[in-house]
Design a protein around this motif. Structure first.
Motif, PDB file in Angstrom:
ATOM      1  N   GLU A 148       3.309  -4.980   2.678  1.00 12.68           N
ATOM      2  CA  GLU A 148       2.252  -5.338   3.635  1.00 12.68           C
ATOM      3  C   GLU A 148       2.238  -6.844   3.851  1.00 12.68           C
ATOM      4  O   GLU A 148       2.137  -7.333   4.968  1.00 12.68           O
ATOM      5  CB  GLU A 148       0.874  -4.904   3.099  1.00 12.68           C
ATOM      6  CG  GLU A 148       0.742  -3.417   2.873  1.00 12.68           C
ATOM      7  CD  GLU A 148       0.813  -2.634   4.192  1.00 12.68           C
ATOM      8  OE1 GLU A 148       1.434  -1.580   4.226  1.00 12.68           O
ATOM      9  OE2 GLU A 148       0.288  -3.169   5.187  1.00 12.68           O
ATOM     10  N   ALA A 187      14.619  -4.701  -3.039  1.00 15.84           N
ATOM     11  CA  ALA A 187      15.935  -4.446  -2.443  1.00 15.84           C
ATOM     12  C   ALA A 187      15.832  -4.406  -0.919  1.00 15.84           C
ATOM     13  O   ALA A 187      16.772  -3.945  -0.258  1.00 15.84           O
ATOM     14  CB  ALA A 187      16.462  -3.104  -2.952  1.00 15.84           C
ATOM     15  N   THR A 188      14.734  -4.849  -0.354  1.00 12.48           N
ATOM     16  CA  THR A 188      14.449  -4.890   1.098  1.00 12.48           C
ATOM     17  C   THR A 188      14.539  -3.501   1.738  1.00 12.48           C
ATOM     18  O   THR A 188      14.731  -3.387   2.947  1.00 12.48           O
ATOM     19  CB  THR A 188      15.445  -5.803   1.860  1.00 12.48           C
ATOM     20  OG1 THR A 188      16.736  -5.181   1.824  1.00 12.48           O
ATOM     21  CG2 THR A 188      15.508  -7.167   1.247  1.00 12.48           C
ATOM     22  N   LEU A 189      14.411  -2.445   0.936  1.00  9.32           N
ATOM     23  CA  LEU A 189      14.371  -1.108   1.560  1.00  9.32           C
ATOM     24  C   LEU A 189      12.962  -0.807   2.026  1.00  9.32           C
ATOM     25  O   LEU A 189      12.758  -0.140   3.039  1.00  9.32           O
ATOM     26  CB  LEU A 189      14.801  -0.046   0.532  1.00  9.32           C
ATOM     27  CG  LEU A 189      16.291   0.063   0.262  1.00  9.32           C
ATOM     28  CD1 LEU A 189      16.540   1.063  -0.849  1.00  9.32           C
ATOM     29  CD2 LEU A 189      17.034   0.477   1.518  1.00  9.32           C
ATOM     30  N   TYR A 190      11.973  -1.327   1.265  1.00  8.41           N
ATOM     31  CA  TYR A 190      10.575  -1.016   1.601  1.00  8.41           C
ATOM     32  C   TYR A 190       9.928  -2.302   2.107  1.00  8.41           C
ATOM     33  O   TYR A 190      10.108  -3.380   1.533  1.00  8.41           O
ATOM     34  CB  TYR A 190       9.864  -0.517   0.332  1.00  8.41           C
ATOM     35  CG  TYR A 190       8.466   0.008   0.587  1.00  8.41           C
ATOM     36  CD1 TYR A 190       7.359  -0.814   0.428  1.00  8.41           C
ATOM     37  CD2 TYR A 190       8.272   1.318   1.008  1.00  8.41           C
ATOM     38  CE1 TYR A 190       6.097  -0.344   0.665  1.00  8.41           C
ATOM     39  CE2 TYR A 190       7.001   1.798   1.264  1.00  8.41           C
ATOM     40  CZ  TYR A 190       5.918   0.966   1.078  1.00  8.41           C
ATOM     41  OH  TYR A 190       4.661   1.437   1.324  1.00  8.41           O
ATOM     42  N   GLN A 191       9.185  -2.193   3.196  1.00  5.88           N
ATOM     43  CA  GLN A 191       8.583  -3.396   3.794  1.00  5.88           C
ATOM     44  C   GLN A 191       7.186  -3.598   3.205  1.00  5.88           C
ATOM     45  O   GLN A 191       6.331  -2.729   3.377  1.00  5.88           O
ATOM     46  CB  GLN A 191       8.476  -3.193   5.300  1.00  5.88           C
ATOM     47  CG  GLN A 191       8.790  -4.423   6.089  1.00  5.88           C
ATOM     48  CD  GLN A 191       8.919  -4.090   7.555  1.00  5.88           C
ATOM     49  OE1 GLN A 191       8.588  -2.993   7.998  1.00  5.88           O
ATOM     50  NE2 GLN A 191       9.422  -5.034   8.312  1.00  5.88           N
ATOM     51  N   GLU A 247       0.868  -1.188   0.000  1.00  5.96           N
ATOM     52  CA  GLU A 247       0.000   0.000   0.000  1.00  5.96           C
ATOM     53  C   GLU A 247       0.896   1.225   0.000  1.00  5.96           C
ATOM     54  O   GLU A 247       1.939   1.224   0.632  1.00  5.96           O
ATOM     55  CB  GLU A 247      -0.842  -0.003   1.292  1.00  5.96           C
ATOM     56  CG  GLU A 247      -2.307  -0.297   1.073  1.00  5.96           C
ATOM     57  CD  GLU A 247      -3.020  -0.328   2.425  1.00  5.96           C
ATOM     58  OE1 GLU A 247      -2.692   0.554   3.238  1.00  5.96           O
ATOM     59  OE2 GLU A 247      -3.823  -1.234   2.651  1.00  5.96           O
ATOM     60  N   ARG A 248       0.499   2.231  -0.721  1.00  9.24           N
ATOM     61  CA  ARG A 248       1.268   3.474  -0.687  1.00  9.24           C
ATOM     62  C   ARG A 248       0.262   4.591  -0.441  1.00  9.24           C
ATOM     63  O   ARG A 248      -0.672   4.763  -1.236  1.00  9.24           O
ATOM     64  CB  ARG A 248       1.977   3.697  -2.042  1.00  9.24           C
ATOM     65  CG  ARG A 248       2.983   4.838  -2.027  1.00  9.24           C
ATOM     66  CD  ARG A 248       4.251   4.406  -1.343  1.00  9.24           C
ATOM     67  NE  ARG A 248       5.276   5.455  -1.383  1.00  9.24           N
ATOM     68  CZ  ARG A 248       6.489   5.273  -0.865  1.00  9.24           C
ATOM     69  NH1 ARG A 248       6.831   4.130  -0.346  1.00  9.24           N
ATOM     70  NH2 ARG A 248       7.372   6.242  -0.900  1.00  9.24           N
ATOM     71  N   ARG A 268      12.215  -0.999  -4.689  1.00 17.13           N
ATOM     72  CA  ARG A 268      12.704  -0.818  -3.304  1.00 17.13           C
ATOM     73  C   ARG A 268      12.275  -1.993  -2.435  1.00 17.13           C
ATOM     74  O   ARG A 268      12.991  -2.401  -1.512  1.00 17.13           O
ATOM     75  CB  ARG A 268      12.156   0.501  -2.739  1.00 17.13           C
ATOM     76  CG  ARG A 268      12.822   1.730  -3.339  1.00 17.13           C
ATOM     77  CD  ARG A 268      12.109   2.990  -2.909  1.00 17.13           C
ATOM     78  NE  ARG A 268      12.319   3.269  -1.493  1.00 17.13           N
ATOM     79  CZ  ARG A 268      13.352   3.982  -1.035  1.00 17.13           C
ATOM     80  NH1 ARG A 268      14.266   4.413  -1.883  1.00 17.13           N
ATOM     81  NH2 ARG A 268      13.485   4.222   0.240  1.00 17.13           N
ATOM     82  N   ALA A 310      15.015  -7.519   5.787  1.00 17.07           N
ATOM     83  CA  ALA A 310      15.868  -6.317   5.648  1.00 17.07           C
ATOM     84  C   ALA A 310      17.242  -6.595   6.254  1.00 17.07           C
ATOM     85  O   ALA A 310      17.339  -7.198   7.324  1.00 17.07           O
ATOM     86  CB  ALA A 310      15.212  -5.141   6.368  1.00 17.07           C
TER      87      ALA A 310
END
Lengths: 208, 225, 53, 245
Positions: A54, A48-52, A10-11, A45, A67
Motif C-alpha cells: 500500500e 521480491a516486487t511480486l506484491y505491491q 493490507e491483505r 513477495r 516491479a
C-alpha cells in the motif's frame, strides 16, 4: 544492500504490518518469524516486487526499485511455496529453463555436480511430475548452486526436506552469506542456526 | 548470444516440449475446427452456391472459437505450479517473454487452421480464387486473435473456469478482425481491389503485437498479487 | 373538439413509441435513483451495526 | 490541480469533497430535466419529416452520449488507478460501470423503438446501433470481470486494465462497423445523421444531455461515497462519523 522504509500492506481488509522498516546488509541471514497468517509470505513477495505494498519504499543498493526492475531481478533469486517446476518436463529440462530465464544457462559440469550434491543425479531424465514434494523442492533448490544472484529470498525452504538436505541447505546458506550475499527466509522448524538475525511479525511487526 | 535470445529460446523450447508431450491438448482445437466445418454443410444442405457464400464467415467464426478453447490454460497452468512468478521475476522484459509464449500458442493453434484452409475450401466448395484470400486473411488475422485472447487469459488467470469469460471479455476486440477477415473474401469474390483491407488487417496485427503483450504483462503482475 | 391534452397525448399518431421510449427513460432514471438510496441505506445500517454494538 | 487528485486518494477527503458536489449536481440535473422535458415535449414543433416521433431523440441522443462519456470517465479513473494508484479512482470506476451499462441499454432500446416507425422493424443493423451494442458488451465484460475475481484489489486493477483495452477498442469498432455497414449496404436509411436541427429543438436536447450528465455525476458520487465509507470502515474518521449520526 536492501533497505525497506515505511512498508505497510493490507491483505483482504486486514492491515498486516504498519510502516515496517528494516535493512538487510551483505553477509546477513535474516529469518522472518511470526504466527501463521502474520504476513510472512506477503512480506517476502513484497520484497521480491511480486506484491505491491500500500505504501512504503524498497531500495536495493541505494536505488529504489519497482516491479520488473531488470538489474534488481538480475541479482535476486526467489523460491516461493510452489517449486515452479513444470510437471511435464524432466528434471534436467526444468533446471535448464529455470536458469536460462534467470540468467545464463548452466554448463554441464556445475549442473551435474549440483544434482549429485542433492542426490538427484539418477533422476535427471525422469519427469518432474513423478517426483515427490521433497524431491521437487530439491530440484528448485539446485538453482541455489547455479545462480550468481546476490540476494536470496526463500519461502519455507526447509519444508518437506529430509535431514541430509536440511544440513546441505544450511551449509549452502552459510557459504552464500560468507561470500557476501544476503538471505531472507522463513521457516517453521526450530532451527539451530547461529549468527542469524530475526524479524518477528507478530503484532505490529517491530524489529527485534 | 544475448541473454534475451537465450531466455526466449529456452522459453520457446519449454513451451513446445510441453505441448509436444501433451499432444491431445493441441489436437482438440483442430478437431473442433474440423467438426464445425463439417457440420455446416450437413446442416444447411450441400448446394454449392449457398456454401460458397457462407464459407468465409463460417471459417472465421470456427477459427475464432477453436482458438478460444486452447486459450484458457495458456497462463493458468503456469500460475498453478508457480512458474509464472519465475517469468515475472526474470530480468528479461516481461512483454517480450509473453510475446514468445503467445507466438508458440499461435504456432500450435493458429497456423494449423491456416494450413487447413485448402481442405475447408474443398469441403465448402469455395471457388479457388477466394480461398487463397481466405488463407491470406487467416494468416494475418489468427495471430491477432491469439494476442487478444492472451489478454483475456491473463486477466482471468487466477479464476478456475474462465473459458466463456474470456470469450465475453475479448468479444469486442475480436469483432474488427472478424469483420475485415471475412470482408476480405467477399470483396475479393466481387473482384474489387483488396489491398486496402489487407493493409487494415496488417495494421490491426501490428497494433495487437505492440499493445497486447504490454496489457498481458500488466494483467499477469496484477494477477500474481 | 379534441382537447389540447388528448392531442398532446396522441403525439401525432406516434404515441405508442414516444411514450414507451420516455417510459423506459423514467424507469432507468428513477430505478437508479432508488438503487443509490438503497446502497446508502444499507451502508449506514451496516456501519451503525458495526459501531453501535 | 495536482493537490485535487492527491486529496482524492484519501478516503476522508473524498467523502467531504463529494459531499459538496452532490447537492449541486442534483439541483442542476433536476432543473435541466424540467427544462428539457418541457421544451422537448411541448415547445419544440413536430419535425416536418418524422412528425412527433422525433421526440424520442430527447432520450436516445443523451443516453448514447452518456454511454460514451461514462466510458471516458472510467478510462480516466483506470489511468489514475493504475499509474498513480489512487484508491478512490477504483471505486469510481467500479461504481460508474453499471450506470454506463444502463444508459447504453437505454440508448439501444430507444434507438430500436425509434426505428419501428421509420422502418417498420425494431432491430436494424445500422452502424451506430451495432457499435452501441458492442459497447454494451464491453460494459458487460468489465462488470462480469470485476464481480468474478474474488480478491477485491485484484478485481479493481483487472477491470481497470480491461477498461483501458476497451477504450483502445472503441474507435476501431466504430471504424470497422461503419466499413462493414457500407460493405453490406442494405436498405438502411440514414435516420441518425444529424440533419440541421432548428434551435428550438436543439436547446432542449442540450438541456437533456446536461441533465443526464449531472444525473450520472450525482449517482456516481453518492454511490462512491457509501462504498468509500464501507471500504474504510476500520478507519477512525468513519467511527467518529457514525457516532455523530
Amino acid at each position: 544492500m536492501l533497505t525497506v522504509t515505511g512498508l505497510c500492506t493490507e491483505r483482504d481488509e486486514r492491515a498486516l504490518f504498519e510502516n515496517l522498516s528494516f535493512t538487510v546488509n551483505k553477509g546477513q541471514l535474516l529469518q522472518i518469524t511470526g504466527p501463521n497468517g502474520a504476513g510472512k509470505t506477503t512480506l517476502l513477495r513484497t520484497l521480491a516486487t511480486l506484491y505491491q505494498p500500500e505504501a512504503g519504499q524498497i531500495s536495493f543498493e541505494g536505488r529504489s526499485i519497482n516491479a520488473g526492475d531488470p538489474n534488481y531481478c538480475q541479482s535476486l533469486l526467489y523460491i516461493g511455496h510452489q517449486a515452479g517446476i513444470k510437471a511435464g518436463l524432466t528434471v534436467k529440462e526444468n533446471i535448464t529453463w529455470l536458469c536460462a530465464l534467470q540468467g545464463g544457462v548452466p554448463a554441464a559440469a556445475p549442473l551435474r555436480e549440483g544434482l549429485r550434491a542433492l542426490g538427484l543425479q539418477d533422476m535427471q531424465h525422469s519427469l518432474a511430475g513423478s517426483l515427490s514434494a521433497g524431491q521437487k523442492r530439491k530440484v528448485a533448490l539446485t538453482r541455489l548452486l547455479l545462480t550468481r544472484a546476490s540476494l536470496w529470498i526463500l519461502d519455507e525452504p526447509f519444508t518437506a526436506l529430509d535431514k541430509a538436505s536440511c544440513d546441505w541447505l544450511t551449509q549452502c546458506l552459510y557459504q552464500h552469506s560468507g561470500a557476501g550475499g544476503a538471505v531472507i527466509f522463513t521457516s517453521h522448524q526450530a532451527l539451530t542456526l547461529e549468527g542469524i538475525t530475526t524479524l518477528s511479525l507478530g503484532e505490529g511487526g517491530h524489529d527485534e | 548470444m544475448s541473454r534475451f535470445t537465450l531466455a526466449a529460446g529456452a522459453l520457446c523450447q519449454r513451451e513446445l516440449l510441453l505441448l509436444w508431450r501433451h499432444k491431445t491438448n493441441v489436437l482438440q482445437p483442430l478437431i473442433f475446427y474440423l467438426i464445425v466445418m463439417t457440420l455446416f454443410p450437413l446442416a444447411l444442405g450441400h448446394s454449392a452456391k449457398l456454401l460458397a457464400r457462407i464459407a468465409p464467415g463460417v471459417a472465421w467464426v470456427a477459427a475464432l472459437l477453436s482458438m478460444l478453447l486452447s486459450l484458457e490454460n495458456l497462463f493458468a497452468k503456469d500460475h498453478q505450479d508457480g512458474s509464472l512468478e519465475i517469468l515475472l521475476l526474470s530480468p528479461q522484459p516481461l512483454p517480450a517473454l509473453v510475446l514468445v509464449k503467445i507466438f508458440t500458442h499461435w504456432l500450435v493453434t493458429g497456423l494449423p487452421i491456416v494450413l487447413l484452409t485448402p481442405l475447408m475450401a474443398l469441403l465448402m466448395g469455395m471457388p479457388d480464387v477466394s480461398w487463397h484470400y481466405l488463407m491470406l486473411g487467416l494468416l494475418l488475422g489468427t495471430p491477432s486473435l491469439s494476442l487478444v485472447g492472451a489478454i483475456g487469459s491473463a486477466l482471468t488467470v487466477g479464476l478456475s473456469s474462465s473459458g466463456v469469460l474470456i470469450a465475453l471479455l475479448m468479444l469486442p476486440l475480436y469483432i474488427p478482425v472478424l469483420i475485415f477477415g471475412s470482408g476480405l473474401v467477399v470483396t475479393a469474390a466481387a473482384g474489387l481491389p483488396v489491398a486496402g483491407i489487407l493493409a487494415i488487417l496488417g495494421a490491426l496485427l501490428c497494433l495487437c503485437i505492440a499493445l497486447a503483450p504490454l496489457a498481458c504483462g500488466f494483467a499477469l503482475r496484477v494477477a500474481c498479487q | 373538439m379534441v382537447s389540447h391534452f388528448e392531442q398532446f397525448l396522441a403525439m401525432g399518431g406516434y404515441a405508442k413509441y414516444v411514450w414507451s421510449a420516455y417510459g423506459l427513460g423514467v424507469i432507468v432514471i428513477i430505478g437508479n435513483g432508488i438503487y443509490t438510496a438503497r446502497i446508502k441505506r444499507d451502508a449506514i445500517a451496516k456501519l451503525k451495526r458495526r459501531y453501535r454494538t | 490541480m495536482w493537490t485535487f487528485f492527491y486529496k482524492m486518494s484519501s478516503g476522508r477527503s473524498f467523502y467531504q469533497l463529494s459531499g459538496r458536489f452532490i447537492p449541486f449536481f442534483a439541483l442542476a440535473s433536476m432543473l435541466l430535466f424540467a427544462y428539457g422535458l418541457v421544451g422537448g415535449l411541448w415547445l419544440a414543433p413536430p419535425d416536418f419529416q418524422q412528425g412527433d416521433a422525433f421526440r424520442i431523440i430527447y432520450i436516445h441522443v443523451p443516453s448514447a452520449f452518456l454511454s460514451l462519456m461514462i466510458f471516458s470517465v472510467m478510462t480516466f479513473c483506470a489511468v489514475l488507478s493504475l499509474v498513480w494508484r489512487i484508491k478512490m479512482a477504483d471505486l469510481i470506476l467500479q461504481v460508474s460501470c453499471p450506470l454506463g451499462a444502463w444508459f447504453t441499454a437505454l440508448a439501444l432500446a430507444t434507438g430500436s423503438i425509434w426505428g419501428k416507425p421509420m422502418w417498420g422493424t425494431y432491430w436494424v443493423w445500422d452502424a451506430r446501433l451495432t457499435s452501441e451494442l458492442i459497447l454494451l458488451f464491453i460494459y458487460f465484460g468489465v462488470i462480469v470481470l470485476s464481480h468474478t475475481i474474488p480478491e477485491e484489489r485484484t478485481a479493481a486493477k483487472a477491470s481497470a486494465i480491461l477498461t483501458l483495452v476497451g477504450f483502445v477498442d472503441i474507435p476501431i469498432i466504430h471504424f470497422s462497423v461503419n466499413w462493414w455497414n457500407t460493405l453490406h449496404q442494405g436498405d438502411t436509411l440514414k435516420i441518425f445523421s444529424k440533419s440541421t436541427i432548428a434551435p428550438s429543438m436543439l436547446h432542449p436536447l442540450l438541456a437533456m444531455i446536461g441533465a443526464f450528465a449531472f444525473f450520472y455525476g450525482w449517482m456516481c458520487l453518492s454511490r462512491a461515497r457509501s462504498l468509500c465509507l464501507l471500504k474504510d470502515k476500520r478507519a477512525r474518521w468513519v467511527e467518529e462519523l457514525v457516532k455523530s449520526w
